[in-house]
Design a protein around this motif. Structure first.
Motif, PDB file in Angstrom:
ATOM      1  N   PRO A 176      41.025 -29.019 -24.588  1.00  0.00           N
ATOM      2  CA  PRO A 176      41.380 -29.068 -26.007  1.00  0.00           C
ATOM      3  C   PRO A 176      42.878 -29.185 -26.248  1.00  0.00           C
ATOM      4  N   LYS A 177      43.674 -28.821 -25.215  1.00  0.00           N
ATOM      5  CA  LYS A 177      45.126 -28.875 -25.349  1.00  0.00           C
ATOM      6  C   LYS A 177      45.734 -28.961 -23.956  1.00  0.00           C
ATOM      7  N   PRO A 178      46.654 -29.901 -23.714  1.00  0.00           N
ATOM      8  CA  PRO A 178      47.300 -29.946 -22.399  1.00  0.00           C
ATOM      9  C   PRO A 178      48.236 -28.759 -22.215  1.00  0.00           C
ATOM     10  N   LEU A 179      48.325 -28.272 -20.989  1.00  0.00           N
ATOM     11  CA  LEU A 179      49.175 -27.130 -20.676  1.00  0.00           C
ATOM     12  C   LEU A 179      50.062 -27.467 -19.487  1.00  0.00           C
ATOM     13  N   MET A 180      51.191 -26.788 -19.404  1.00  0.00           N
ATOM     14  CA  MET A 180      52.004 -26.833 -18.206  1.00  0.00           C
ATOM     15  C   MET A 180      51.444 -25.805 -17.215  1.00  0.00           C
ATOM     16  N   PRO A 181      51.673 -25.994 -15.903  1.00  0.00           N
ATOM     17  CA  PRO A 181      51.137 -25.033 -14.926  1.00  0.00           C
ATOM     18  C   PRO A 181      51.546 -23.593 -15.195  1.00  0.00           C
ATOM     19  N   ASN A 182      52.800 -23.369 -15.621  1.00  0.00           N
ATOM     20  CA  ASN A 182      53.219 -21.995 -15.894  1.00  0.00           C
ATOM     21  C   ASN A 182      52.513 -21.417 -17.113  1.00  0.00           C
ATOM     22  N   GLU A 183      52.201 -22.280 -18.102  1.00  0.00           N
ATOM     23  CA  GLU A 183      51.441 -21.815 -19.265  1.00  0.00           C
ATOM     24  C   GLU A 183      50.025 -21.429 -18.855  1.00  0.00           C
ATOM     25  N   LEU A 184      49.420 -22.254 -18.009  1.00  0.00           N
ATOM     26  CA  LEU A 184      48.068 -21.957 -17.529  1.00  0.00           C
ATOM     27  C   LEU A 184      48.060 -20.643 -16.761  1.00  0.00           C
ATOM     28  N   GLN A 197      46.030 -22.991 -41.861  1.00  0.00           N
ATOM     29  CA  GLN A 197      46.763 -23.584 -40.746  1.00  0.00           C
ATOM     30  C   GLN A 197      46.851 -22.596 -39.583  1.00  0.00           C
ATOM     31  N   TYR A 198      47.090 -21.326 -39.896  1.00  0.00           N
ATOM     32  CA  TYR A 198      47.120 -20.289 -38.860  1.00  0.00           C
ATOM     33  C   TYR A 198      45.760 -20.161 -38.184  1.00  0.00           C
ATOM     34  N   LEU A 199      44.677 -20.233 -38.962  1.00  0.00           N
ATOM     35  CA  LEU A 199      43.330 -20.118 -38.388  1.00  0.00           C
ATOM     36  C   LEU A 199      43.026 -21.281 -37.449  1.00  0.00           C
ATOM     37  N   VAL A 200      43.520 -22.469 -37.775  1.00  0.00           N
ATOM     38  CA  VAL A 200      43.342 -23.617 -36.873  1.00  0.00           C
ATOM     39  C   VAL A 200      44.007 -23.336 -35.531  1.00  0.00           C
ATOM     40  N   GLU A 201      45.211 -22.752 -35.560  1.00  0.00           N
ATOM     41  CA  GLU A 201      45.929 -22.434 -34.331  1.00  0.00           C
ATOM     42  C   GLU A 201      45.175 -21.376 -33.514  1.00  0.00           C
ATOM     43  N   VAL A 202      44.616 -20.369 -34.201  1.00  0.00           N
ATOM     44  CA  VAL A 202      43.879 -19.325 -33.492  1.00  0.00           C
ATOM     45  C   VAL A 202      42.635 -19.915 -32.829  1.00  0.00           C
ATOM     46  N   ARG A 203      41.914 -20.764 -33.556  1.00  0.00           N
ATOM     47  CA  ARG A 203      40.701 -21.369 -32.991  1.00  0.00           C
ATOM     48  C   ARG A 203      41.041 -22.231 -31.772  1.00  0.00           C
ATOM     49  N   GLN A 204      42.173 -22.930 -31.830  1.00  0.00           N
ATOM     50  CA  GLN A 204      42.568 -23.743 -30.684  1.00  0.00           C
ATOM     51  C   GLN A 204      42.918 -22.858 -29.490  1.00  0.00           C
ATOM     52  N   ASP A 205      43.602 -21.743 -29.736  1.00  0.00           N
ATOM     53  CA  ASP A 205      43.919 -20.819 -28.647  1.00  0.00           C
ATOM     54  C   ASP A 205      42.649 -20.294 -27.992  1.00  0.00           C
ATOM     55  N   ILE A 206      41.651 -19.984 -28.806  1.00  0.00           N
ATOM     56  CA  ILE A 206      40.382 -19.501 -28.265  1.00  0.00           C
ATOM     57  C   ILE A 206      39.689 -20.602 -27.460  1.00  0.00           C
ATOM     58  N   ALA A 207      39.720 -21.830 -27.995  1.00  0.00           N
ATOM     59  CA  ALA A 207      39.088 -22.956 -27.303  1.00  0.00           C
ATOM     60  C   ALA A 207      39.753 -23.205 -25.953  1.00  0.00           C
ATOM     61  N   VAL A 208      41.079 -23.079 -25.900  1.00  0.00           N
ATOM     62  CA  VAL A 208      41.795 -23.272 -24.635  1.00  0.00           C
ATOM     63  C   VAL A 208      41.349 -22.229 -23.618  1.00  0.00           C
ATOM     64  N   ARG A 209      41.260 -20.986 -24.033  1.00  0.00           N
ATOM     65  CA  ARG A 209      40.872 -19.918 -23.109  1.00  0.00           C
ATOM     66  C   ARG A 209      39.428 -20.085 -22.640  1.00  0.00           C
ATOM     67  N   SER A 210      38.564 -20.461 -23.555  1.00  0.00           N
ATOM     68  CA  SER A 210      37.175 -20.699 -23.168  1.00  0.00           C
ATOM     69  C   SER A 210      37.090 -21.840 -22.159  1.00  0.00           C
ATOM     70  N   HIS A 211      37.888 -22.887 -22.367  1.00  0.00           N
ATOM     71  CA  HIS A 211      37.864 -24.039 -21.463  1.00  0.00           C
ATOM     72  C   HIS A 211      38.406 -23.665 -20.089  1.00  0.00           C
ATOM     73  N   ILE A 212      39.432 -22.820 -20.056  1.00  0.00           N
ATOM     74  CA  ILE A 212      39.977 -22.372 -18.775  1.00  0.00           C
ATOM     75  C   ILE A 212      38.930 -21.581 -17.999  1.00  0.00           C
ATOM     76  N   ILE A 213      38.236 -20.673 -18.684  1.00  0.00           N
ATOM     77  CA  ILE A 213      37.192 -19.883 -18.029  1.00  0.00           C
ATOM     78  C   ILE A 213      36.117 -20.797 -17.450  1.00  0.00           C
ATOM     79  N   GLN A 214      35.708 -21.798 -18.232  1.00  0.00           N
ATOM     80  CA  GLN A 214      34.689 -22.727 -17.748  1.00  0.00           C
ATOM     81  C   GLN A 214      35.204 -23.561 -16.581  1.00  0.00           C
ATOM     82  N   SER A 215      36.503 -23.867 -16.578  1.00  0.00           N
ATOM     83  CA  SER A 215      37.088 -24.638 -15.477  1.00  0.00           C
ATOM     84  C   SER A 215      37.036 -23.837 -14.180  1.00  0.00           C
TER      85      SER A 215
END
Length: 487
Positions: A439-447, A393-411
Motif C-alpha cells: 500500500p506504500k513503499p518503504l525504505m529498509p530502515n522504515e520497514l 485527512q488524518y483518518l486516511v493517514e491512520v488507515r494507510q498506516d494500519i494497511a502497511v502494518r497488515s501488509h508487512i505481517i502478511q509478507s
C-alpha cells in the motif's frame, strides 16, 4: 495471490465433521475409502447415517450442540458447500492401536471410534488442509456416499486457509506423535460459551480468542466490539431531533477514544448515563488534555450563533480559569449560519459533523489505540471553524498506516510459508514486501522500525530473534492483525 485450483469433485463427509474442520477443531476426517495424498476436493455435507452410533454417543459432549445445529441446516434437495480440502496424508489405524489419542484431539468419542473400527474393520484417517470458500456453493443433493462430480467445475484459491501452514504442521505433529491436548479445560470453557456467542458479542469475541489460543484458528476472521450497537447510530441520532440521546452518544464516543474526566461535577461531566442538564456543559474531559464542547442534534435547521455562544458562556461559568486552555469543540449536524461560523473562528472553536465523530470512533473500535489523541488535538487546533476535512485527512493517514502494518505481517507470513524457513531477515522481508504490491513503499530502515514495533510484547504480531548486530535481527509470524467488525 495463491495459484488457482480447479475442483471437479466433492467428497462426502458427515456435516458435523465438516463443521469441526471449518472451525479448526480438528484436521482429520474418517473417510470410508483410502484418499490419495495430494487429492483436492470440495467438502460435501451429508447426514450422520454412516456413523456407527447416534450423535449423542458418537460426538464428544462439548461438540453435540454444534453437531445438532449443523444437521438441522441440511436441506432435503440442495446442500451448501462451504469449504474445500487437500489431503496431505492418509493412514490406516488397525486393532493394534489405541484410539484414546484420536478422541482427545478430535470431536469423536472413543466409543464411537471403536464402533466404527469394528463395523469397518479398520479406520482410514485422512489429514486434510481445509480452505474456506468466499461464498457457499449450493448444489443438488447426491446419493453417493463417497466422491461425487460437481455440477460445474469450481475454481478456488488457497487464500483462505482455516489454519496457516505453520499451525497446520504443528497440529499434524501433535496428531502423529500422539500428543495429548495441552489445554482441555479451555476446550470445555470454549464449549460452554459457544452457545452464548450467537447473541452476545462479548462472548463471541472471547470464543474466538480461545479458539486462536487453542490453535483451532491461526488467524482472526474478525472479532466483534459490543459497542457497535451505539457506535453505528451516532450519525443517525445526530441528524435527528433527539438532543439528549445525542449528547450521551458524544460522551460515550469521547470515552471510547480515550478521554477521561477527573472532576466530580455533574455540570462539567463525561458521564454517558447523564447529560449536562439545564445550565450544564454538554461534555468536558481533562485527560489527556482538556476539551469542552456542545452538541447540536438537528434534522434540518441551521446551527445558530447562540450554540457557540452558549459554549463560551457555560465553559467560562463552570471552568473559569480552566476554560481558556481547553480545546473547544462543537459536534453539530446542521449547517452553521454565517454568524455562528464567524463566532467559532473568532473564539478558536472547532466544529465537526456527527458522521466525522462516528468515523473516528469506528476506527478506534476496529483497531484499539489507532486514534492518537495528541494528533487529533493538532487537527482541531489547525482547523478552527469547520474541521471535518482536516480530521478525515488524518483518518486516511491512520488507515494507510494500519494497511502497511497488515501488509508487512502478511509478507512475513507468506515468506515463511513459501520458503519453509522459521525466520526471516529484514532484507528478505523487504524484498517480499516491495514485491507484493504494498500500500506504500518503504525504505529498509522504515520497514525495520515497523518490524520492531510489531514484535513488541505489547503488540505481539511478530516474533523477533535478536542479533548482536541490530540490523541482522530476524523476525517470524505470530498472529494476524485482527479487525473488529462493526455490523
Amino acid at each position: 495471490m495463491n495459484q488457482q485450483v480447479l475442483l471437479q469433485t466433492a467428497f462426502c463427509l458427515p456435516t458435523p465433521d465438516i463443521e469441526a474442520l471449518i472451525e479448526g477443531r480438528m484436521i482429520t476426517a474418517i473417510p470410508r475409502i483410502f484418499v490419495n495424498p495430494g487429492r483436492q476436493f470440495a467438502l460435501y455435507p451429508s447426514d450422520t447415517s454412516s456413523n456407527a452410533l447416534p450423535i449423542e454417543q458418537y460426538y464428544r459432549s462439548n461438540f453435540i450442540s454444534t453437531a445438532q445445529k449443523s444437521l438441522a441446516e441440511l436441506g432435503s434437495e440442495t446442500v451448501l458447500i462451504k469449504a474445500w480440502a487437500k489431503c496431505e496424508r492418509c493412514q490406516v489405524l488397525d486393532d493394534s492401536e489405541s484410539l484414546d489419542f484420536l478422541s482427545h484431539l478430535t470431536v469423536w468419542t472413543k466409543a464411537g471410534l471403536e464402533e466404527t473400527r469394528v463395523k469397518r474393520g479398520h479406520i482410514f484417517l485422512a489429514y486434510l488442509r481445509v480452505y474456506r470458500l468466499p461464498q457457499p456453493i449450493e448444489i443438488p443433493v447426491h446419493p453417493s456416499p463417497r466422491f461425487i462430480p460437481l455440477p460445474q467445475p469450481l475454481t478456488v484459491t488457497q487464500d483462505t486457509p482455516v489454519l496457516s501452514q505453520t499451525f497446520f504442521e504443528q497440529r499434524c505433529r501433535q496428531m502423529e506423535e500422539r500428543q495429548p491436548p495441552q489445554h482441555p479445560e479451555l476446550e470445555e470453557l470454549q464449549s460452554a460459551i459457544a452457545s452464548l456467542s450467537n447473541n452476545n458479542l462479548a462472548a463471541k469475541e472471547l470464543d474466538q480468542d480461545i479458539k486462536q489460543f487453542l490453535g483451532w484458528s491461526s488467524q482472526s476472521i474478525g472479532t466483534f466490539d459490543s459497542d457497535f450497537l451505539w457506535i453505528k447510530t451516532i450519525a443517525e441520532v445526530g441528524n435527528s431531533s433527539d438532543g439528549h440521546h445525542f449528547e450521551k452518544l458524544v460522551r460515550k464516543s469521547l470515552l471510547k477514544l480515550g478521554f477521561t474526566n477527573s472532576r466530580n461535577d455533574p455540570k462539567a461531566s463525561l458521564n454517558p448515563e447523564a447529560t449536562g442538564g439545564a445550565g450544564g456543559i454538554d461534555f468536558y474531559a481533562d485527560v489527556p488534555y482538556p476539551i469542552v464542547g456542545e452538541c447540536k442534534a438537528t434534522k434540518s435547521e441551521k446551527v445558530p450563533s447562540r450554540t457557540p455562544g452558549q459554549l463560551i458562556q457555560l465553559g467560562k461559568n463552570h471552568l473559569q480559569q480552566d476554560y481558556n486552555p481547553c480545546i473547544k469543540l462543537i459536534v453539530a449536524a446542521g449547517e452553521l449560519t454565517s454568524d455562528a461560523l464567524r463566532t467559532t473562528l473568532n473564539n478558536q472553536i472547532s466544529v465537526i459533523r456527527p458522521e466525522t465523530l462516528q468515523h473516528l470512533v469506528e476506527l478506534q473500535a476496529q483497531h484499539k489505540g489507532a486514534i492518537d489523541l495528541l494528533k487529533l488535538k493538532a487537527c482541531l487546533q489547525d482547523a478552527y471553524g469547520l474541521a471535518d476535512d482536516k480530521i478525515e485527512q488524518y483518518l486516511v493517514e491512520v488507515r494507510q498506516d494500519i494497511a502497511v502494518r497488515s501488509h508487512i505481517i502478511q509478507s512475513v507470513k507468506s515468506f515463511q510459508e513459501n520458503t519453509s524457513l522459521d525466520e526471516a531477515g529484514v532484507d528478505a522481508i523487504y524484498g517480499a514486501y516491495m514485491g507484493s504490491s504494498p500500500p506504500k513503499p518503504l525504505m529498509p530502515n522504515e520497514l525495520r522500525d515497523i518490524l520492531i514495533e510489531l514484535s513488541s510484547p505489547l503488540t505481539g504480531y511478530l516474533g523477533r530473534s535478536r542479533d548482536n548486530e541490530s540490523n541482522r535481527d530476524r523476525f517470524y509470524f505470530l498472529r494476524d492483525l485482527s479487525q473488529i467488525h462493526l455490523y
